[in-house]
Design an enzyme around this catalytic site. Structure first.
Site, mmCIF file in Angstrom:
data_model
loop_
_atom_site.group_PDB
_atom_site.id
_atom_site.type_symbol
_atom_site.label_atom_id
_atom_site.label_comp_id
_atom_site.label_asym_id
_atom_site.label_seq_id
_atom_site.Cartn_x
_atom_site.Cartn_y
_atom_site.Cartn_z
ATOM 1 N N ALA A 17 14.345 -5.676 -2.050
ATOM 2 C CA ALA A 17 15.132 -4.479 -2.312
ATOM 3 C C ALA A 17 16.552 -4.574 -1.767
ATOM 4 C CB ALA A 17 14.439 -3.257 -1.721
ATOM 5 N N GLY A 86 7.147 -3.937 -6.624
ATOM 6 C CA GLY A 86 6.314 -3.330 -7.646
ATOM 7 C C GLY A 86 6.867 -2.006 -8.149
ATOM 8 N N HIS A 243 3.840 -9.598 -7.821
ATOM 9 C CA HIS A 243 4.164 -8.588 -6.816
ATOM 10 C C HIS A 243 4.397 -9.315 -5.502
ATOM 11 C CE1 HIS A 243 3.045 -5.018 -4.101
ATOM 12 N NE2 HIS A 243 4.292 -4.916 -4.499
ATOM 13 N N ASP A 244 5.527 -9.071 -4.866
ATOM 14 C CA ASP A 244 5.929 -9.886 -3.718
ATOM 15 C C ASP A 244 4.902 -9.884 -2.588
ATOM 16 O OD1 ASP A 244 6.491 -7.242 -3.013
ATOM 17 O OD2 ASP A 244 8.637 -7.563 -2.763
ATOM 18 N N THR A 245 4.218 -8.756 -2.386
ATOM 19 C CA THR A 245 3.215 -8.730 -1.323
ATOM 20 C C THR A 245 2.028 -9.625 -1.660
ATOM 21 O OG1 THR A 245 3.858 -6.452 -0.863
ATOM 22 C CG2 THR A 245 1.862 -7.247 0.202
ATOM 23 N N THR A 266 11.604 -4.196 4.057
ATOM 24 C CA THR A 266 12.028 -2.834 3.716
ATOM 25 C C THR A 266 10.827 -1.895 3.755
ATOM 26 O OG1 THR A 266 13.839 -3.668 2.344
ATOM 27 C CG2 THR A 266 13.091 -1.405 1.940
ATOM 28 N N ASN A 303 0.931 1.347 1.983
ATOM 29 C CA ASN A 303 2.383 1.220 2.119
ATOM 30 C C ASN A 303 2.869 2.165 3.215
ATOM 31 O OD1 ASN A 303 1.826 0.068 -0.490
ATOM 32 N ND2 ASN A 303 3.991 0.276 -0.956
#
Length: 510
Positions: A17, A86, A243-245, A266, A303
């Site tokens: 982000a 996402g 998805h980065d996670t 972030t 999250n």
């Protein structure tokens, strides 16, 4: 049989982000190396109709990075893959062209939309199908906000941000499942789109693209991009944990299953890796999310607002003429004594850009606490509050999963924040292993290797990452009374219920 001894080179496009990175990964001899080739700023652009991503600018920077990586590599590139955040998406017309700049998830257009949708379809029904945490910017609610617009009427396909950028690289549009799972439109039990749910909300189901698993070779890089970049032979574009996670969790250097992960940036994404989703009433009431993972796993997680609080404080102070760098802010926070005011880091007032120090101060005053007196105390409040929220979330996840995490692995940029890592160890009362920092790019690279048979399994990937990168270990303090008092005060001032006292009939607990 593993061929990890063979040399392979991969380009990992890793988008966050705040910034994007193009990295060159080399896998050989049971080790993986990363080299940052190109880094660029990323952030929202405000237009008259709201907050957007400059997705064309991102694509331009990706092409710059690919060209630089091709020059840097001392041999052929075997694959290229993109991961990103996402929920956000682009809409494509019948010719495959983008219909306007994608909205940013922090845009205000979704305010109140989630509540409207939940009046139409009960939360229990949506959660039972998708298993996804309710957040106002989930794709399902963004699309509901888009309903009736010229863009949605003209749309023939939806592409999440990583899927869109991969499509522009190779010409094949596919919905990678880990990214699709964040939309709250994927059926967590079948792994297919929840088309009936989409239709009931007024979302045209025909825009949902064909799905593929992480580790799927999509298509060769477009010939014109390969030629301009000097790539010969032409590498494949590969669907990884888009998805980065999902990519970050791939490279958690854990052994066995009794661990928790915290992808810290972030956002803070705290969870455990499971074999099956948990969509019980208790999981819904805790607002836990069952997102897709690589190799058919489920990421049961929550999250938490994350270092956005620090980032936005820093931006506000810079606007006021005082430009602290992150290292200075963390030193000031470390020098501030334990036990200052506490807030719920997930308070809705903290979601949107703006004067974060003033918002934190207002939350403190509202709960009867003295607000932080300076920048160091403000950051300390944010970090102590985050660590307390981690404990609450992890206890809920452990209860639902039915097992305890003996260690917490912190990966991502937040693993460099020694103050936060030590606070997490102290308040969670268990060891915290911090690193690797570039976990997402590593997971991206290693899943490309898995797709091409260079490694055999998720377990082997984690062995390779553990052998290639060291971790800093933070042991919990023996002064339990101080941290138990801190956590009890956090629960008191935020009004959040501890696991022992929580009843699912209370509804979705923020």
């Amino acid at each position: 049989m593993s061929s990890a001894q063979a040399l392979a080179r991969y380009i990992a496009v890793d988008l966050g982000a705040e910034s994007g990175r193009v990295q060159l990964g080399t896998v050989a001899g049971g080790r993986v190396k990363l080299e940052e080739i190109h880094r660029f700023a990323n952030g929202p652009v405000r237009l008259p109709n709201g907050l957007h991503w400059d997705v064309l600018g991102i694509h331009r920077e990706i092409l710059t990075g690919i060209k630089a990586a091709a020059r840097r590599a001392d041999g052929p590139i075997d694959g290229i893959a993109v991961d990103a955040w996402g929920c956000d998406y682009g809409l494509l017309d019948r010719d495959g062209d983008l219909l306007g700049n994608p909205f940013h998830y922090r845009d205000h257009r979704t305010d109140g939309v989630m509540e409207q949708v939940l009046e139409q379809i009960p939360a229990e029904e949506i959660y039972g199908a998708t298993g996804i945490q309710f957040m106002p910017f989930n794709t399902i609610f963004q699309l509901a906000a888009h309903k009736g617009s010229a863009q949605l009427d003209a749309a023939r396909a939806l592409a999440t941000i990583p899927d869109l950028l991969a499509y522009w690289l190779c010409g094949r549009l596919a919905g990678e499942r880990t990214a699709a799972s964040t939309t709250q439109l994927l059926d967590v039990h079948t792994g297919d789109w929840a088309r009936e749910l989409a239709v009931r909300i007024g979302i045209p189901a025909q825009i949902l693209p064909p799905l593929v698993d992480a580790g799927t070779v999509l298509a060769p890089l477009r010939p014109e991009i390969a030629a301009e970049s000097g790539l010969d032979p032409v590498p494949d574009v590969i669907a990884i944990g888009a998805h980065d996670t999902a990519s970050a969790v791939v490279s958690v250097p854990a052994r066995g299953k009794d661990f928790a992960y915290l992808s810290s940036g972030t956002w803070s994404l705290l969870g455990m890796e499971l074999d099956e989703p948990v969509t019980s009433e208790e999981a819904r009431a805790y607002n836990l999310t069952n997102e897709g993972g690589v190799d058919g796993t489920i990421r049961l997680l929550r999250n938490v607002m994350g270092l956005w609080l620090v980032q936005e404080c820093r931006r506000q102070w810079a606007r006021e003429g005082v430009d602290h760098d992150y290292d200075a802010l963390h030193r000031m926070a470390q020098a501030t004594p334990l036990g200052g005011p506490l807030i719920d880091p997930d308070a809705p007032e903290l979601l949107h850009p703006g004067d974060m120090p003033a918002r934190i101060a207002e939350l403190c005053i509202r709960s009867g606490q003295e607000p932080p007196k300076d920048a160091g105390a403000t950051i300390r409040t944010a970090l102590e509050s985050l660590a307390c929220k981690y404990r609450l979330v992890l206890e809920r996840i452990e209860r639902v999963a039915g097992r305890r995490a003996e260690v917490v692995h912190v990966v991502g940029g937040g693993s460099r924040n020694a103050t936060l890592c030590q606070l997490a160890a102290d308040i969670l009362d268990r060891p915290v292993h911090a690193g690797p920092i570039e976990a997402t790019a590593l997971g991206n690279v290693m899943t490309q290797a898995l797709a091409q048979g260079k490694v055999d399994s998720l377990a082997e990937i984690r062995e390779i990452v553990g052998a290639s990168f060291s971790s800093d270990v933070y042991e919990p303090s023996t002064d339990r009374a101080a941290y138990e008092e801190l956590y009890a005060r956090f629960l008191s001032v935020t009004g959040l219920a501890p696991v022992a006292d929580f009843a699912p009939t209370q509804g979705t607990n923020p």
